[in-house]
Design an enzyme around this catalytic site. Structure first.
Site, short mmCIF file in Angstrom:
data_model
loop_
_atom_site.label_atom_id
_atom_site.label_comp_id
_atom_site.label_asym_id
_atom_site.label_seq_id
_atom_site.Cartn_x
_atom_site.Cartn_y
_atom_site.Cartn_z
N SER A 93 0.82 -1.22 0.00
CA SER A 93 0.00 0.00 0.00
C SER A 93 0.86 1.27 0.00
O SER A 93 1.69 1.44 -0.88
CB SER A 93 -0.96 -0.05 1.20
OG SER A 93 -1.98 0.90 1.07
N ASP A 201 -9.97 -5.16 -4.19
CA ASP A 201 -9.42 -4.18 -3.25
C ASP A 201 -10.45 -3.10 -2.94
O ASP A 201 -11.04 -2.50 -3.84
CB ASP A 201 -8.16 -3.54 -3.85
CG ASP A 201 -7.29 -2.87 -2.81
OD1 ASP A 201 -7.82 -2.06 -2.02
OD2 ASP A 201 -6.08 -3.15 -2.79
N HIS A 228 -7.77 -5.59 -0.01
CA HIS A 228 -6.61 -4.78 0.35
C HIS A 228 -5.78 -5.44 1.45
O HIS A 228 -4.55 -5.45 1.39
CB HIS A 228 -7.06 -3.39 0.80
CG HIS A 228 -5.95 -2.39 0.85
ND1 HIS A 228 -5.38 -1.87 -0.29
CD2 HIS A 228 -5.28 -1.82 1.89
CE1 HIS A 228 -4.43 -1.02 0.04
NE2 HIS A 228 -4.34 -0.98 1.35
#
Length: 252
Positions: A93, A201, A228
């Protein structure tokens, strides 16, 4: 099994020529990389860092900043570039933004990137804030695998004082600016980069792949049943196999 408990894990091997730097995402934790560490050769050094303001309270996070995180990563990369011939970066991320930036700045030492959930374009699904509220107010059911994964990826102490999260808005505004800045760096990336994006996600748009595919050094894989933070077991096995291959490609 190594227990990280939202703390950094550093393993410096005397005489090693290779180091692996792990960088977690916003609100994240070094725990994200728990299953990756045993796959790193014993002869390599490991720097699985905890970003400033993480692993503490909501107030501590509010008092941190994007500049602090970037400076922290840059200091560590400066150390690694002086001590090791080869540096590999593994990130998730927001951490992938720092990884891309450092790979451009230290292209003579960074030999490869292994990135997950690169957030070059965002897309917020309804489940994202819902799971965040479950985590913040400690209302996660153990039967809810997606919410459990979100909770495990969250390094701050839960607080029922909603106002304590007001200071988080500037951190996210800084994140949006960093995303835009990183898009501009992609054409400068000149090291092998292996990316794994999750099709479901809740935070990152699949349109991110269009940005990534503009660079011939980037190879993208899609995890069809993952999110995610949550990885479907088969996707997770594939992800770890990919990391093992990444390591093997970089054995010198």
């Amino acid at each position: 099994m190594i227990s990280l408990s939202h703390k950094p894990y550093i393993r410096e091997i005397a005489g090693s020529d290779t180091a692996v730097l792990f960088i977690h995402g916003i609100l994240g934790t070094p725990e994200h990389f728990r299953d990756f560490i045993p796959l790193v050769p014993a002869s390599w050094s490991i720097f699985n860092i905890l970003l400033d303001g993480h692993g503490k309270t909501a107030k501590d996070f509010s008092h941190s900043s994007m500049e602090q995180w970037k400076s922290q990563v840059s200091r560590i990369m400066h150390h690694l570039s002086e001590q090791y011939d080869h540096v590999l970066i593994v990130a998730h991320s927001m951490g992938t933004l720092f990884a891309l930036s450092e790979a451009v700045a230290h292209r003579e030492k960074v030999r490869g990137l292994f990135l997950m959930a690169v957030p070059l374009k965002l897309f917020l699904r309804a489940s994202a804030p819902l799971n965040s509220l479950k985590v913040i107010f400690d209302r996660v059911s153990e039967e809810d695998a997606v919410a459990v994964a979100a909770r495990n990826a969250y390094s701050m102490e839960p607080s029922r004082k909603v106002w304590s999260y007001a200071g988080w808005l500037p951190r996210y505004m800084e994140l949006f600016k960093e995303i835009k800045r990183t898009r501009g760096l992609l054409p400068l990336l000149d090291v092998p980069c292996y990316v794994f994006q999750s099709e479901n996600d809740e935070l990152v748009s699949m349109n991110t792949i269009r940005y990534l595919q503009g660079n011939r050094k980037v190879e993208v894989s899609v995890l069809r049943r993952s999110r995610h933070f949550y990885y479907h077991p088969e996707d997770y096995a594939y992800l770890l196999e990919g990391f093992q291959s990444f390591v093997e490609r970089n054995l010198y």
